[in-house]
Design a protein around this motif. Structure first.
Motif, mmCIF file in Angstrom:
data_model
loop_
_atom_site.group_PDB
_atom_site.id
_atom_site.type_symbol
_atom_site.label_atom_id
_atom_site.label_comp_id
_atom_site.label_asym_id
_atom_site.label_seq_id
_atom_site.Cartn_x
_atom_site.Cartn_y
_atom_site.Cartn_z
ATOM 1 N N GLY A 12 0.806 -1.220 0.000
ATOM 2 C CA GLY A 12 0.000 0.000 0.000
ATOM 3 C C GLY A 12 0.839 1.269 0.000
ATOM 4 N N GLN A 16 7.422 -0.123 1.520
ATOM 5 C CA GLN A 16 8.751 -0.147 0.918
ATOM 6 C C GLN A 16 8.746 -0.806 -0.465
ATOM 7 O OE1 GLN A 16 13.224 -1.846 1.910
ATOM 8 N NE2 GLN A 16 11.576 -2.395 3.272
ATOM 9 N N HIS A 40 -3.468 -2.812 5.321
ATOM 10 C CA HIS A 40 -4.120 -3.461 6.464
ATOM 11 C C HIS A 40 -5.303 -2.631 6.968
ATOM 12 C CE1 HIS A 40 -1.362 -0.633 8.371
ATOM 13 N NE2 HIS A 40 -2.073 -0.730 9.464
ATOM 14 N N ASN A 86 5.684 -10.504 6.846
ATOM 15 C CA ASN A 86 6.073 -11.916 6.738
ATOM 16 C C ASN A 86 5.072 -12.917 7.318
ATOM 17 O OD1 ASN A 86 8.294 -10.536 5.934
ATOM 18 N ND2 ASN A 86 9.678 -11.310 7.511
ATOM 19 N N HIS A 89 2.246 -14.335 5.077
ATOM 20 C CA HIS A 89 2.486 -14.909 3.737
ATOM 21 C C HIS A 89 1.881 -16.310 3.563
ATOM 22 C CE1 HIS A 89 6.344 -12.236 3.106
ATOM 23 N NE2 HIS A 89 5.237 -11.528 3.191
ATOM 24 N N GLU A 106 6.174 -12.681 -1.527
ATOM 25 C CA GLU A 106 7.407 -12.052 -1.042
ATOM 26 C C GLU A 106 8.144 -13.015 -0.115
ATOM 27 O OE1 GLU A 106 9.611 -10.105 -1.357
ATOM 28 O OE2 GLU A 106 8.874 -8.621 -2.729
ATOM 29 N N LYS A 107 9.420 -12.742 0.079
ATOM 30 C CA LYS A 107 10.214 -13.562 0.986
ATOM 31 C C LYS A 107 10.114 -12.998 2.387
ATOM 32 C CE LYS A 107 13.214 -11.344 2.332
ATOM 33 N NZ LYS A 107 13.282 -10.015 3.060
HETATM 34 P P1 NAI Z 1 5.900 -2.273 4.724
HETATM 35 O O1 NAI Z 1 5.617 -2.351 6.165
HETATM 36 O O2 NAI Z 1 6.664 -1.097 4.169
HETATM 37 O O3 NAI Z 1 4.525 -2.373 3.904
HETATM 38 C C1 NAI Z 1 3.591 -3.405 4.144
HETATM 39 C C2 NAI Z 1 2.297 -3.074 3.404
HETATM 40 O O4 NAI Z 1 1.399 -4.160 3.534
HETATM 41 C C3 NAI Z 1 1.585 -1.853 3.962
HETATM 42 O O5 NAI Z 1 1.041 -1.124 2.885
HETATM 43 C C4 NAI Z 1 0.475 -2.459 4.831
HETATM 44 O O6 NAI Z 1 -0.650 -1.618 4.982
HETATM 45 C C5 NAI Z 1 0.136 -3.679 4.023
HETATM 46 N N1 NAI Z 1 -0.508 -4.747 4.791
HETATM 47 C C6 NAI Z 1 -0.160 -5.214 6.014
HETATM 48 N N2 NAI Z 1 -0.956 -6.239 6.376
HETATM 49 C C7 NAI Z 1 -1.831 -6.411 5.356
HETATM 50 C C8 NAI Z 1 -2.905 -7.299 5.113
HETATM 51 N N3 NAI Z 1 -3.236 -8.245 6.007
HETATM 52 N N4 NAI Z 1 -3.593 -7.198 3.953
HETATM 53 C C9 NAI Z 1 -3.269 -6.261 3.028
HETATM 54 N N5 NAI Z 1 -2.263 -5.384 3.206
HETATM 55 C C10 NAI Z 1 -1.549 -5.461 4.343
HETATM 56 O O7 NAI Z 1 6.642 -3.634 4.357
HETATM 57 P P2 NAI Z 1 7.661 -3.884 3.155
HETATM 58 O O8 NAI Z 1 9.029 -3.485 3.585
HETATM 59 O O9 NAI Z 1 7.103 -3.378 1.883
HETATM 60 O O10 NAI Z 1 7.713 -5.489 3.176
HETATM 61 C C11 NAI Z 1 6.634 -6.286 2.736
HETATM 62 C C12 NAI Z 1 7.194 -7.672 2.410
HETATM 63 O O11 NAI Z 1 8.141 -7.546 1.352
HETATM 64 C C13 NAI Z 1 7.948 -8.326 3.576
HETATM 65 O O12 NAI Z 1 7.626 -9.687 3.611
HETATM 66 C C14 NAI Z 1 9.420 -8.141 3.238
HETATM 67 O O13 NAI Z 1 10.237 -9.197 3.722
HETATM 68 C C15 NAI Z 1 9.375 -8.150 1.731
HETATM 69 N N6 NAI Z 1 10.471 -7.396 1.107
HETATM 70 C C16 NAI Z 1 11.112 -7.983 0.066
HETATM 71 C C17 NAI Z 1 12.142 -7.362 -0.585
HETATM 72 C C18 NAI Z 1 12.787 -8.030 -1.743
HETATM 73 O O14 NAI Z 1 13.821 -7.581 -2.209
HETATM 74 N N7 NAI Z 1 12.241 -9.104 -2.277
HETATM 75 C C19 NAI Z 1 12.626 -6.046 -0.154
HETATM 76 C C20 NAI Z 1 11.832 -5.473 0.926
HETATM 77 C C21 NAI Z 1 10.800 -6.137 1.528
#
Ligand code: NAI
Length: 386
Positions: A12, A16, A40, A86, A89, A106-107
């Motif tokens: 959202g 990140q 969320h 995480n 997932h 996502e991981k």
């Molecule tokens: P974040 O905290 O910046 O964003 C999470 C988003 O998910 C927010 O918009 C939040 O409102 C939403 N959200 C939370 N619970 C939810 C739900 N039940 N239903 C719908 N939306 C929901 O987190 P970030 O950093 O974007 O990380 C998200 C995932 O991506 C993590 O699992 C992290 O490990 C992974 N990630 C992977 C990377 C990669 O290179 N593959 C790099 C950075 C993060």
């Protein structure tokens, strides 16, 4: 060719990783952003989805509402990306696979090895595609490293050295900051902090490039900031199933390092060095030769590299384009799946549920070894042993 319909959960406004997915999925025109449950907070998610151009009836408040809405439609989404925190997932990925959707998760894919095995079994039983976003494996020169190893340019691989060490949690005064603290709290993060967050990217990249899987490992895990229960630094020694020796360093207290993902591969006939912060150059040293720079975009590097290089040589390509290469692979896989055709091997490189499971087994192995003074432990998931 009609576009594939793409949905997203999480990612959202202000998240990140959400924008990198939207850029990546949109780059080639293969996917149309069609449905989402982005936040969320249901109202914030619905509103932001519409800001991004979704129809009001397909900008959902949560993932359950989206599943119910999409599963009955004749024009339902072809792929859903799970980019939530995480701990969610497993539940979301499982539900969408079982409902017949292809998933890019996502991981880390799950929080436990058992959950990882369940996802692999569901993907195999349903025949649905389940990918895991080790997005850095999408960089063109990472694909080229893999191709060079596979075609024998390096000979047998003796040693692989991977690092994912940054300094973004180095401030001890920040340890109580709620945005940082949860990452080192077992109740929220599980058995590992830094290795589970970053180390698994480095491990996946090492395995992906050398074409070998880790069999056993010995880990030295430490909390350099003593108030942290889980590790903020780990040094992991590994042995791979094809005979390679692995060294992996991951840290969140390495001040002065930014993203800090690097890979070095040393074989009998040559060595390679690549760094994610300068992803358009690859350093190659053939035995008895001179150190050479391979530039992304050079003509006829390898089918894997040529296919995934998008911008003219000399112009930077970065992380969203690496993600775009994962989506490009997935578009090919989804179309082949629908038509019952085989996929071009150069396009068949997206990370699988099996990779997500292997990462979880490595996470638990690192935690167990770290607790036990670096004892060597089996790093394979039970389902892949003997
Ligand atoms: P974040 O905290 O910046 O964003 C999470 C988003 O998910 C927010 O918009 C939040 O409102 C939403 N959200 C939370 N619970 C939810 C739900 N039940 N239903 C719908 N939306 C929901 O987190 P970030 O950093 O974007 O990380 C998200 C995932 O991506 C993590 O699992 C992290 O490990 C992974 N990630 C992977 C990377 C990669 O290179 N593959 C790099 C950075 C993060």
């Amino acid at each position: 060719m009609t576009k594939l319909r793409w949905g997203m959960i999480g990612g959202g406004e202000g998240s990140q990783i959400g924008p990198a997915h939207r850029l990546g999925a949109g780059l080639d025109g293969a996917f149309e952003f069609t449905a989402a449950a982005l936040d969320h907070r249901p109202d914030a998610g619905r509103a932001y989805g519409q800001t991004l151009g979704l129809a009001a009836d397909r900008s959902y408040g949560d993932w359950q509402e989206m599943l119910a809405g999409e599963r009955g439609r004749h024009d339902r989404i072809d792929l859903v990306t799970v980019a939530t925190p995480n701990a969610t997932h497993f539940e979301i990925t499982k539900a969408y696979l079982e409902a017949g959707f292809h998933v890019l998760c996502e991981k880390p894919m799950t929080m436990t090895v058992e959950e990882g095995e369940e996802i692999v079994r569901i993907a195999r039983t349903t025949g649905q595609i389940c990918a895991v976003n080790y997005g850095y494996s999408g960089y063109s020169l990472v694909r080229h490293m893999r191709a060079m190893v596979a075609r024998g340019d390096l000979g047998a691989i003796r040693l692989v050295k991977a690092e994912f060490a940054h300094g973004h949690h180095a401030d001890a005064a920040d340890a109580d900051n709620p945005r940082v603290r949860w990452r080192y709290d077992p109740a929220q993060a599980g058995v590992s902090a830094q290795f589970a967050d970053c180390g698994i990217h480095a491990l996946h990249m090492a395995s992906f490039v050398i074409g070998q899987e880790v069999e056993k490992l010995s880990a030295d895990t430490v909390s350099c900031i003593p108030s942290r229960v889980l590790e903020d630094d780990a040094m992991v020694n590994m042995r791979f199933d094809g005979g390679a020796v692995g060294r992996l360093w991951t840290s969140s207290v390495a001040l002065g390092r930014q993203h800090g993902l690097t890979l070095q591969v040393f074989g009998e006939k040559g060595g390679l060095r690549w760094s994610q912060e300068q992803p358009n150059q690859l350093f190659w040293m053939p035995l008895g030769g001179r150190l050479q720079t391979i530039e992304r975009g050079e003509a006829k590097l390898s089918p894997e590299a040529d296919r995934t290089s998008r911008v003219t040589i000399g112009h930077a390509e970065g992380m969203p384009l690496a993600f775009a290469n994962i989506y490009l692979d997935l578009a090919a896989a989804i179309r082949a799946h629908a038509a019952g055709h085989p996929v071009d091997p150069a396009a068949d490189l997206y990370p699988r549920a099996e990779d997500g499971l292997r990462s979880m087994a490595a996470v638990f192995a690192v935690a167990a070894s770290g607790r036990d003074d670096g004892r060597w432990v089996d790093a394979r998931p039970p389902m892949f042993r003997g």
